[in-house]
Enzyme design. Structure first.
Site, mmCIF file in Angstrom:
data_model
loop_
_atom_site.group_PDB
_atom_site.id
_atom_site.type_symbol
_atom_site.label_atom_id
_atom_site.label_comp_id
_atom_site.label_asym_id
_atom_site.label_seq_id
_atom_site.Cartn_x
_atom_site.Cartn_y
_atom_site.Cartn_z
ATOM 1 N N ASN A 36 6.211 -4.883 -0.393
ATOM 2 C CA ASN A 36 6.575 -3.608 -1.007
ATOM 3 C C ASN A 36 7.770 -3.049 -0.231
ATOM 4 O O ASN A 36 7.610 -2.535 0.869
ATOM 5 C CB ASN A 36 5.369 -2.651 -0.934
ATOM 6 C CG ASN A 36 5.698 -1.262 -1.450
ATOM 7 O OD1 ASN A 36 6.737 -1.046 -2.074
ATOM 8 N ND2 ASN A 36 4.801 -0.320 -1.192
ATOM 9 N N LYS A 74 9.530 -0.513 -0.889
ATOM 10 C CA LYS A 74 9.658 0.955 -0.977
ATOM 11 C C LYS A 74 11.132 1.317 -1.239
ATOM 12 O O LYS A 74 11.819 0.579 -1.946
ATOM 13 C CB LYS A 74 9.100 1.624 0.288
ATOM 14 C CG LYS A 74 7.696 1.110 0.618
ATOM 15 C CD LYS A 74 6.996 1.913 1.664
ATOM 16 C CE LYS A 74 5.622 1.301 1.928
ATOM 17 N NZ LYS A 74 4.819 2.088 2.843
ATOM 18 N N HIS A 110 0.073 4.038 -5.563
ATOM 19 C CA HIS A 110 0.340 3.904 -4.124
ATOM 20 C C HIS A 110 0.156 5.265 -3.457
ATOM 21 O O HIS A 110 0.457 6.298 -4.052
ATOM 22 C CB HIS A 110 1.770 3.391 -3.907
ATOM 23 C CG HIS A 110 2.030 3.034 -2.477
ATOM 24 N ND1 HIS A 110 2.353 3.992 -1.541
ATOM 25 C CD2 HIS A 110 1.960 1.854 -1.817
ATOM 26 C CE1 HIS A 110 2.476 3.391 -0.362
ATOM 27 N NE2 HIS A 110 2.246 2.101 -0.501
ATOM 28 N N GLU A 168 1.809 6.840 -1.357
ATOM 29 C CA GLU A 168 3.005 7.703 -1.316
ATOM 30 C C GLU A 168 3.219 8.388 -2.663
ATOM 31 O O GLU A 168 3.712 9.507 -2.729
ATOM 32 C CB GLU A 168 4.227 6.872 -0.892
ATOM 33 C CG GLU A 168 4.157 6.562 0.603
ATOM 34 C CD GLU A 168 4.704 5.207 1.013
ATOM 35 O OE1 GLU A 168 5.504 4.622 0.266
ATOM 36 O OE2 GLU A 168 4.311 4.734 2.105
ATOM 37 N N GLU A 196 -5.565 0.399 0.754
ATOM 38 C CA GLU A 196 -4.610 0.836 1.772
ATOM 39 C C GLU A 196 -5.054 2.174 2.357
ATOM 40 O O GLU A 196 -4.767 3.230 1.789
ATOM 41 C CB GLU A 196 -3.218 1.000 1.145
ATOM 42 C CG GLU A 196 -2.659 -0.280 0.568
ATOM 43 C CD GLU A 196 -1.139 -0.250 0.525
ATOM 44 O OE1 GLU A 196 -0.537 -1.136 1.130
ATOM 45 O OE2 GLU A 196 -0.573 0.664 -0.082
ATOM 46 N N GLY A 210 2.342 2.506 7.463
ATOM 47 C CA GLY A 210 3.571 2.841 8.173
ATOM 48 C C GLY A 210 3.353 3.475 9.538
ATOM 49 O O GLY A 210 4.272 4.042 10.123
ATOM 50 N N SER A 265 0.133 -1.337 7.832
ATOM 51 C CA SER A 265 0.572 -1.874 9.122
ATOM 52 C C SER A 265 0.207 -3.348 9.332
ATOM 53 O O SER A 265 -0.135 -3.758 10.445
ATOM 54 C CB SER A 265 0.051 -1.006 10.278
ATOM 55 O OG SER A 265 0.592 0.302 10.172
#
Ligand code: PGA
Length: 246
Positions: A8, A10, A94, A96, A165, A171, A209
């Site tokens: 991904n 991003k 996701h 985010e 996730e 991250g 991560s």
């Protein structure tokens, strides 16, 4: 179950960087009998990345989608458009998107349905925040995210993947431990079985991560059928190490 390793990107990479990444990874040695490999580039490069990978086994997906097929929705991209760029996958929900862009479970469900109707494979992301985890709500959150997005969609089970996730692991350099993740994956599979009233055989990926050091431990843990990799997928050789970690 065949594993699946997904990158991904991003909101990273210029056009030139995206193209050179794809050209580099395309020539590498990957055992596609054992694993599926997938790249989620930014929308802008989707058609080109897809075209460059047409004669390879690496698959391509979009990081997001809007649920309408077409119309006056300035700035949005429809499942029809994604399909017309010959991408096979779409990432939906996701963290985010859920947290920064405030996407609701209701919106996520509409995106899932519309994408499946268009023939795309959907990778639905689920995961708890740190606060939810500390309040022992992980399983409740995951169950509700899955049920709200997927209830009644059992006929599409073979077109689905779920990415677990944990929000606190994305991250941050602080991944879940494989045993904990494995427990959540088993719970996700049980939830799907209950919801779809059948063994769904949906692959469940871990994300948060992941790097070339911990990839193998995740992929060796029960019920972890793949990895969704953000930061560590941005450099082709590191992503390749993750792909070839097992
Ligand atoms: P990360 O991101 O690997 O950088 O933690 C994973 C993701 O958000 O898909």
């Amino acid at each position: 179950m065949k594993k699946i390793i997904a990158a991904n990107w991003k909101m990273h990479k210029t056009y030139e960087e995206a193209i050179s990444y794809v050209k580099e990874i395309k020539g590498k040695n990957i055992d596609f009998e054992k694993k599926d490999v997938l790249i989620y580039p930014p929308f802008l490069y989707l058609c080109e990345v897809s075209r460059l990978l047409e004669d390879s086994n690496i698959k391509v997906g979009a990081q997001n989608v809007y649920f309408e097929k077409k119309g006056a929705f300035t700035g949005e991209i429809s499942p029809v458009m994604i399909k017309s760029c010959k991408a096979d996958y779409v990432l939906i929900g996701h963290s985010e998107r859920r947290h920064i862009f405030k996407e609701s479970d209701e919106l996520i469900r509409k995106k899932v349905i519309s994408s499946l109707e268009e023939g795309l494979r959907v990778m639905l992301c689920v995961g708890e925040t740190l606060e939810e985890r500390e309040s022992q709500l992980t399983f409740n959150v995951i169950e509700s995210q899955i049920k709200l997005a997927l209830a009644g969609l059992e006929d599409y089970a073979d077109k689905l993947e779920i990415a677990y996730e944990p929000v606190w692991a994305i991250g941050t350099g602080k991944s879940a431990n494989p045993e904990d993740a494995s427990r959540v994956h088993a719970f996700i599979k049980d939830t799907l079985k209950e919801l779809f009233k059948k063994d769904a055989n949906v692959r469940v990926l871990y994300g948060g991560s992941v790097n070339s050091q911990n990839a193998k431990d995740f992929l060796s843990a029960p019920n972890i059928d793949g990895l969704l990799v953000g930061g560590a997928s941005l450099e082709p050789n590191t992503f390749l190490e993750i792909i070839n970690a097992f």
